[in-house]
Design an enzyme around this catalytic site. Structure first.
Site, PDB file in Angstrom:
ATOM      1  N   THR A  41      12.270  85.206   1.408  1.00  0.00           N
ATOM      2  CA  THR A  41      12.739  84.435   0.260  1.00  0.00           C
ATOM      3  C   THR A  41      11.682  84.515  -0.846  1.00  0.00           C
ATOM      4  OG1 THR A  41      11.795  82.415   1.206  1.00  0.00           O
ATOM      5  CG2 THR A  41      14.125  82.871   1.681  1.00  0.00           C
ATOM      6  N   TYR A  42      12.011  83.908  -1.973  1.00  0.00           N
ATOM      7  CA  TYR A  42      11.134  83.918  -3.153  1.00  0.00           C
ATOM      8  C   TYR A  42       9.708  83.554  -2.780  1.00  0.00           C
ATOM      9  CZ  TYR A  42       9.665  83.016  -7.964  1.00  0.00           C
ATOM     10  OH  TYR A  42       9.024  83.037  -9.176  1.00  0.00           O
TER      11      TYR A  42
END
Length: 173
Positions: A41-42
């Site tokens: 994820t980010y």
């Protein structure tokens, strides 16, 4: 910054290298049999928040692969001590816990594999039961020509590996 610190301490990566590799893992890497896959994820966040789906996924994986004793009764929830943490984002984690580091190892360059493994292990360990230790302290009293002497010796033995099952027992423990 937490990811950068962990990568510096455990992998000997610079901050620049860490963020470049993390960016590639986020944007997508070619994984054999799956095509291009965004593996994390980010990564530009210090948030400790995990979505309910991510927590459920980790807990299911732990239960199926390690057993009930490695699963706390309730999900572990962490608060960030960093007041500037980007809480709008989720914590850095694998996009799919089932894509284990060993499953993607042959598809990734070594440094990408090592950083992915670090992220995957920390994510999974964050939802596992705590390790348990037996600690002992011994006090020894005596005298010499100068007066009273008091010595203390301590030690501990790991009796349940808990979260260390995936992340390994830290050096010095």
């Amino acid at each position: 910054s937490t990811l950068q610190q962990a990568a510096a301490n455990q992998l000997d990566f610079t901050a620049h290298l860490t963020m470049g590799v993390a960016q590639a893992l986020y944007e997508g890497m070619p994984v054999k049999g799956l095509g291009n896959v965004g593996l994390i994820t980010y990564m530009r966040t210090d948030s400790t928040h995990l979505s309910p789906e991510a927590v459920h996924s980790a807990r299911e994986y732990i239960l199926q692969n390690f057993g009930r004793e490695y699963l706390p009764e309730k999900a572990n929830v962490f608060q960030s001590s960093n007041k500037a943490a980007q809480e709008a984002h989720e914590a850095i984690r694998p996009t799919d816990v089932a894509l284990t580091p060993e499953q993607v190892r042959t598809s990734l360059p070594e440094r990408h594999y090592r950083l992915y493994r670090l992220i995957w292990e920390r994510y999974l360990a964050s939802q596992m039961s705590d390790a348990q230790w037996d600690s002992t302290t011994v006090w020894i009293a005596g005298k010499d020509g100068r007066g009273e002497l008091l010595f203390r010796a301590t030690g501990r033995v790991l009796v349940f590996d808990g979260c260390y099952r995936v992340s390994g027992v830290p050096n010095g423990s």
